[in-house]
Design a protein around this motif. Structure first.
Motif, PDB file in Angstrom:
ATOM      1  N   ASP A  23     -11.985   8.110  -3.588  1.00 40.34           N
ATOM      2  CA  ASP A  23     -11.504   6.733  -3.440  1.00 40.34           C
ATOM      3  C   ASP A  23     -10.626   6.597  -2.205  1.00 40.34           C
ATOM      4  N   ASP A  26     -12.610   6.651   0.910  1.00 40.97           N
ATOM      5  CA  ASP A  26     -13.273   5.359   1.121  1.00 40.97           C
ATOM      6  C   ASP A  26     -12.304   4.348   1.705  1.00 40.97           C
ATOM      7  N   GLU A  27     -11.103   4.370   1.165  1.00 43.39           N
ATOM      8  CA  GLU A  27     -10.087   3.422   1.643  1.00 43.39           C
ATOM      9  C   GLU A  27      -9.768   3.657   3.103  1.00 43.39           C
ATOM     10  N   CYS A  29     -11.548   5.180   5.282  1.00 51.72           N
ATOM     11  CA  CYS A  29     -12.729   4.868   6.066  1.00 51.72           C
ATOM     12  C   CYS A  29     -12.819   3.366   6.328  1.00 51.72           C
ATOM     13  N   PHE A  30     -12.605   2.598   5.295  1.00 49.06           N
ATOM     14  CA  PHE A  30     -12.636   1.144   5.401  1.00 49.06           C
ATOM     15  C   PHE A  30     -11.559   0.662   6.371  1.00 49.06           C
ATOM     16  N   HIS A  31     -10.389   1.248   6.209  1.00 43.29           N
ATOM     17  CA  HIS A  31      -9.258   0.875   7.061  1.00 43.29           C
ATOM     18  C   HIS A  31      -9.598   1.095   8.537  1.00 43.29           C
ATOM     19  N   GLU A  33     -12.510   1.384   9.919  1.00 37.12           N
ATOM     20  CA  GLU A  33     -13.581   0.470  10.329  1.00 37.12           C
ATOM     21  C   GLU A  33     -12.996  -0.871  10.737  1.00 37.12           C
ATOM     22  N   GLN A  34     -12.119  -1.378   9.873  1.00 36.67           N
ATOM     23  CA  GLN A  34     -11.516  -2.695  10.138  1.00 36.67           C
ATOM     24  C   GLN A  34     -10.714  -2.673  11.434  1.00 36.67           C
ATOM     25  N   PHE A  57      -3.374   4.758  12.923  1.00 35.75           N
ATOM     26  CA  PHE A  57      -3.350   5.220  11.543  1.00 35.75           C
ATOM     27  C   PHE A  57      -2.393   6.400  11.368  1.00 35.75           C
ATOM     28  N   THR A  63      -1.785  11.894   5.528  1.00 36.73           N
ATOM     29  CA  THR A  63      -1.904  10.812   4.549  1.00 36.73           C
ATOM     30  C   THR A  63      -2.540  11.317   3.266  1.00 36.73           C
ATOM     31  N   GLN A  66      -0.008  13.587   1.467  1.00 37.91           N
ATOM     32  CA  GLN A  66       1.088  12.844   0.820  1.00 37.91           C
ATOM     33  C   GLN A  66       0.567  12.084  -0.395  1.00 37.91           C
ATOM     34  N   HIS A  67      -0.630  11.534  -0.212  1.00 41.09           N
ATOM     35  CA  HIS A  67      -1.244  10.798  -1.304  1.00 41.09           C
ATOM     36  C   HIS A  67      -1.443  11.705  -2.514  1.00 41.09           C
ATOM     37  N   VAL A  70       1.788  12.481  -4.274  1.00 46.94           N
ATOM     38  CA  VAL A  70       2.229  11.418  -5.176  1.00 46.94           C
ATOM     39  C   VAL A  70       1.389  11.456  -6.448  1.00 46.94           C
ATOM     40  N   ARG A  71       0.111  11.717  -6.252  1.00 46.26           N
ATOM     41  CA  ARG A  71      -0.817  11.616  -7.359  1.00 46.26           C
ATOM     42  C   ARG A  71      -0.635  12.729  -8.393  1.00 46.26           C
TER      43      ARG A  71
END
Lengths: 469, 114
Positions: A23, A26-27, A29-31, A33-34, A57, A63, A66-67, A70-71
């Motif tokens: 997930d 994907d996020e 990647c989307f970021h 792209e935008q 970024f 990232t 760190q993610h 947290v998780r």
């Protein structure tokens, strides 16, 4: 934007195949792209647009890390990773790993076996109802140097009737008697014990079949009934479902089986298969022989509210009364009481503690040897560790990782050791002295498992600490 | 002298994210754009650091997320403020204002002394 797909793939390849990681990828990647699309719209060439997106970024790896921090709880994830890594590096050095595991397994196995016995004998309460209330009462005689000796039946009966602190009292003969069983196939020797009527009730033993003796059966003559062990019933008697009421022939006499006691009951000795009543003659009660022959082991259950000292004071006053009343036999006859557990384990305690110390030392030696092995191994790993330091691994992180390796090693050793320990316990059960303890087998319980786990982990840290520093 | 973008103070990123999400549910990139726009580029949010912060806020139960498709038919994760998040924002705002006020006070009195 095929290059972005490639990036996503690479990121995914790095990741573990779990949903949260995917997930996030994907996020990201989307970021990107935008952001890239935005930069292209601002007039940058695609390549530059992508570069700017990546710069804005920041570190993708950071990232993600760190993610993940947290998780999941960080150390746990590290532990799993280190554990996996440890298994892999052990597989790369199978001889080292094998030698270390065998060494540890021997140390841990021996310690486990002895600790199991110590646990069963010294630490666990006796397998009787409210065992803390049970006391061995025996005769003292300064003239003959007796301490807690077998009592004369008449003295036993006087204590039983005259000491108010004794809620219940029963006796048994600790003789290692045998009788010949006939009529059940080949004649065979069975060991039996003689007990007074209240024996099983005093210990809180319930029969698994039939009944146990009643108090008044102390005086039944001739002795025509018997209680048998579970092992005797299932083995010699073939597990006969109609065993209660069946007559067996012991030393040529007919004896009726009235009860079967549970398999874990093994008192006064592990090999006793038949219990019979002492079958005293009430007419003998006043005979001098009844006070002169000393052959009854007496156990008292002290009333719950009464301290040992008070019970003993009452016992002593009865004893001195008997000394005056029967000077011919009792002039020098004292009495003493001792917690039953202490009495039964008294002889075994010191050798067991010594043995435990010895196997403990053995384990320490095993740890030292494995530590040496690992130290040599670690010397060959300097480059790997240097590389990891250069890549930014913290010193403590490396120490932890090496420690994890040694703990993984010791856990493997512990698993093999536990198996060895179980085998060792079987052997020890088979060769235990007859009167070691009124339990049939030394069981491995949670206490033993906890002990094994603790010594295993401690060993791992102990032999891992030197190589890790 | 050209003003360099100020690093977002530790902990204030949460506040900014919560505040941004009061407008409407947004995906991560949208949040980062919004913060950049509104601050007119004076706040330099490292875009990557947004995601751990979002994860942290979600674990606290202050925001919620779901996957939706964008107008370009692309799958994206949208975050929205929860009730607890709204209350938390109130508290965070109040404590932020107290903080700013006290820093301001110190600076003022330092000026007076000088």
């Amino acid at each position: 934007m095929h290059w972005l797909r490639g990036l996503a793939k690479r990121i995914r390849a790095l990741a573990h195949p779990d949903g949260a990681e995917r997930d996030l990828d994907d996020e990201i990647c989307f970021h990107l792209e935008q952001e890239t699309a935005k930069n292209i719209a601002l007039g940058f060439a695609p390549r530059e647009a992508r570069r700017r997106a990546l710069v804005a970024f920041g570190g993708i790896a950071q990232t993600r890390e760190q993610h993940r921090d947290v998780r999941v709880v960080r150390w746990f994830a590290d532990l799993i990773a280190d554990g996996r890594f440890a298994l892999r590096s052990l597989r790369r050095a199978p001889v080292l790993a094998g030698a270390a595991i065998i060494t540890l397994a021997l140390g841990i196995g021996a310690t486990t076996a002895i600790y199991t016995v110590v646990n069963a004998v010294l630490l666990r309460p006796l397998p009787f109802a409210h065992p803390e209330q049970l006391y061995m009462v025996g005769e003292n005689n300064a003239e003959r140097d007796w301490h807690l000796q077998d009592a004369a039946p008449a003295n036993f009966l006087d204590w039983k009737e005259q000491v108010p602190a004794f809620q219940q009292m029963a006796g048994y003969a600790d003789g290692g008697f045998t009788a010949t069983l006939t009529g059940e196939g080949e004649p065979r020797i069975v060991s039996f014990a003689l007990v007074t009527g209240g024996f099983f009730d005093l210990l809180g033993v319930r029969p698994e079949l039939g009944r146990v003796f009643r108090e008044e059966e102390t005086w039944h003559q001739p002795v025509g009934v018997a209680v048998i062990s579970d092992r005797f019933w299932r083995g010699t008697m073939g597990g006969d479902p109609h065993i209660i009421g069946r007559t067996i022939r012991l030393d040529g006499g007919n004896v009726e089986v009235i009860g079967v006691v549970p398999a874990d009951f093994a008192f006064p000795a592990a090999d006793v298969n038949v219990w019979q009543s002492v079958g005293w003659n009430a007419a003998d009660r006043s005979a001098i022989q009844f006070r002169r022959a000393h052959w009854i082991r007496a156990i008292a259950r002290v009333r719950p509210s009464i301290p040992e000292s008070a019970a003993n004071a009452q016992l002593q006053s009865v004893v001195s009364r008997l000394q005056q009343q029967y000077p011919e036999t009792n002039r020098n006859m004292g009495a003493e009481m001792k917690p039953l557990h202490e009495f039964l384990t008294g002889d075994a305690k010191r050798p067991l503690v010594v043995l435990l110390g010895a196997v403990g030392l053995l384990l320490l030696i095993a740890c030292a040897n494995v530590g040496n092995l690992l130290l040599v191994h670690a010397a060959g790993r300097q480059r790997e560790l240097a590389l990891r330091l250069a890549l930014g691994a913290g010193r403590t992180r490396l120490v932890r990782q090496v420690l994890t390796e040694s703990v993984v090693l010791s856990l493997l050793g512990g698993a093999v050791g536990l198996a060895l320990g179980v085998a060792g316990v079987r052997v020890l059960t088979a060769i235990q002295p007859r009167h070691m303890l009124p339990v049939h087998a030394f069981g491995i319980d949670w206490r033993v498992l906890l002990f094994v786990f603790v010594i295993t982990t401690a060993s791992g840290i102990l032999f891992g600490i030197a190589p890790s520093l | 002298m050209l003003a360099t973008p100020t690093d977002v103070l530790r902990g204030t990123l949460d506040l900014l994210v919560l505040k941004t999400l009061t407008l409407q549910p947004m995906h991560g990139w949208g949040i980062s754009q919004r913060i950049e726009q509104v601050s007119r580029g004076t706040l330099d949010v490292n875009q990557g650091s947004l995601y751990p912060a979002l994860q942290r806020l979600e674990q606290k139960g202050w925001i919620d997320s779901e996957w939706r498709t964008t107008e370009n038919n692309r799958r994206a994760r949208y975050y929205k403020l929860t009730g607890a998040g709204k209350r938390a924002l109130g508290n965070e705002l109040a404590s932020w204002r107290r903080y700013v006020a006290s820093v301001e006070l110190i600076l003022e009195s330092a000026n007076a002394l000088a």
